[in-house]
Design an enzyme around this catalytic site. Structure first.
Site, mmCIF file in Angstrom:
data_model
loop_
_atom_site.group_PDB
_atom_site.id
_atom_site.type_symbol
_atom_site.label_atom_id
_atom_site.label_comp_id
_atom_site.label_asym_id
_atom_site.label_seq_id
_atom_site.Cartn_x
_atom_site.Cartn_y
_atom_site.Cartn_z
ATOM 1 N N ARG A 283 0.819 -1.219 0.000
ATOM 2 C CA ARG A 283 0.000 0.000 0.000
ATOM 3 C C ARG A 283 0.854 1.271 0.000
ATOM 4 N NH1 ARG A 283 -1.749 4.182 0.695
ATOM 5 N NH2 ARG A 283 -3.767 4.920 1.434
ATOM 6 N N LYS A 284 2.130 1.145 0.343
ATOM 7 C CA LYS A 284 3.034 2.305 0.420
ATOM 8 C C LYS A 284 2.375 3.444 1.210
ATOM 9 C CE LYS A 284 5.778 1.145 -3.657
ATOM 10 N NZ LYS A 284 5.002 0.038 -4.252
ATOM 11 N N PHE A 285 2.008 3.138 2.450
ATOM 12 C CA PHE A 285 1.451 4.157 3.345
ATOM 13 C C PHE A 285 2.482 5.276 3.515
ATOM 14 C CE2 PHE A 285 -0.731 0.255 4.605
ATOM 15 C CZ PHE A 285 -2.037 0.681 4.737
HETATM 16 O O1 S5P Z 1 10.787 0.555 -5.729
HETATM 17 C C1 S5P Z 1 9.873 -0.211 -5.935
HETATM 18 C C2 S5P Z 1 9.062 -0.699 -4.905
HETATM 19 C C3 S5P Z 1 8.063 -1.612 -5.196
HETATM 20 S S1 S5P Z 1 7.226 -2.326 -3.871
HETATM 21 N N1 S5P Z 1 9.638 -0.673 -7.193
HETATM 22 C C4 S5P Z 1 8.632 -1.558 -7.494
HETATM 23 O O2 S5P Z 1 8.508 -1.935 -8.666
HETATM 24 N N2 S5P Z 1 7.807 -2.019 -6.491
HETATM 25 C C5 S5P Z 1 6.677 -2.949 -6.787
HETATM 26 O O3 S5P Z 1 7.203 -4.160 -7.318
HETATM 27 C C6 S5P Z 1 5.671 -2.424 -7.809
HETATM 28 O O4 S5P Z 1 4.606 -1.772 -7.140
HETATM 29 C C7 S5P Z 1 5.222 -3.697 -8.537
HETATM 30 O O5 S5P Z 1 4.108 -4.278 -7.874
HETATM 31 C C8 S5P Z 1 6.396 -4.648 -8.405
HETATM 32 C C9 S5P Z 1 7.282 -4.759 -9.633
HETATM 33 O O6 S5P Z 1 6.608 -5.323 -10.699
HETATM 34 P P1 S5P Z 1 7.367 -5.727 -12.064
HETATM 35 O O7 S5P Z 1 6.243 -6.103 -12.990
HETATM 36 O O8 S5P Z 1 8.129 -4.538 -12.531
HETATM 37 O O9 S5P Z 1 8.264 -6.897 -11.728
#
Ligand code: S5P
Length: 271
Positions: free
Chosen positions: A99-101
């Site tokens: 959720r990245k509060f």
């Molecule tokens: O810095 C971040 C943090 C997160 S939690 N970069 C990200 O990409 N994420 C999450 O990781 C993003 O919200 C997504 O759900 C996932 C990456 O997805 P992908 O399809 O690029 O592997």
């Protein structure tokens, strides 16, 4: 669980991460990772419940945790979501709502409630520390409101290009986060092993580092996303690679999840 062969294996394989872990959920994750020989958290970024259900059934055996974005599901209902969470539990997966509060503590607490009732079904949530450390207490109170428990993953780094989490900010997040028992660990940048090594040095051995920005096809992704290799991320200090499109966008998500599991497990065995 104490004394089971899996616990002994997890202690041997995870080494100091196991012996210095203060958080029982971290041990639960590390044990499941050993049972499945996978350090993969699936980023289940699908817009419909049926796609989510199909995905978890296909890849459940090859992943060690499940990450959700509950607010991007178009046909969400509380009943169907409850059943989906049960499916995840049947695969022994911690459920991590990304959720990245970022709001002040008391509002973050209430945001654990509302329509989605995140505090009732999540084991982990993400938070930015931009509003100060009280957000962690707010989120902990949010789980407490449902009589449940959980852990916070603080964003110490991000995988997207041009992000504003500079090294000074990262240092402060780590400094405040490692002291707090409500903090399960940190989100690090899986696309840059050299940055990840620095983060691991700062974090030490007690807390988890989980890393998005991981794909077997390294390089630039859509809209500023960057990708690094899963084995390298684990070698650099990641405890869990968060993989979305590398799995759910593949023609055969199950065999792709297995490939990520193998790559991440090889990293841990060589670490
Ligand atoms: O810095 C971040 C943090 C997160 S939690 N970069 C990200 O990409 N994420 C999450 O990781 C993003 O919200 C997504 O759900 C996932 C990456 O997805 P992908 O399809 O690029 O592997």
């Amino acid at each position: 669980m104490v004394g089971s062969p899996w616990v002994m294996e997890a202690a041997a394989i995870w080494g100091e991460r196991w012996s210095s872990a203060t958080n029982s959920m971290a041990k639960e994750y590390m044990e499941v990772a050993c049972r499945k020989q996978s350090l993969v958290c699936l980023a289940a970024d699908k817009p419909t419940m049926s796609e989510l259900e199909e995905l978890i059934d296909a890849v459940g055996p090859y992943i060690a945790a499940l990450k959700t974005h509950v607010d991007l599901v178009e046909d969400w209902t509380a009943e169907r979501w409850g059943a989906f969470c049960k499916r995840a539990s049947a695969h022994n997966l911690l459920i991590f709502e990304d959720r990245k509060f970022a709001d002040i503590g008391k509002i973050s607490r209430h945001q654990m409630g509302g329509v989605y009732a995140i505090g009732s079904w999540s084991n982990l949530v993400t938070a930015h520390l931009i509003s100060g450390p009280d957000i962690v207490d707010g989120l902990q109170a949010g789980w407490g409101d449902y009589g449940t428990e959980g852990g916070v993953l603080l964003l110490a780094q991000m995988s997207s290009r041009g992000n504003l989490l500079n090294p000074n900010y990262t240092d402060e997040v780590v400094r405040l986060g490692i002291q707090h028992t409500g903090v399960f660990g940190f989100i690090g940048n899986g696309s840059r092993p050299e940055e990840l090594k620095l983060l691991r040095d700062k974090v030490g051995t007690e807390k988890m580092i989980w890393t998005p920005g991981v794909n077997l096809q390294t390089g630039d992704g859509a809209m500023g996303q960057r990708y690094g290799d899963p084995t390298e991320a684990v070698l650099a200090g990641s405890d869990c690679v968060i993989v979305g499109s590398g799995i759910h966008g593949a023609d055969d998500p199950a065999s792709s999840a297995k490939a990520y599991a193998d790559a991440s497990w090889a990293g841990l065995l060589n670490r």
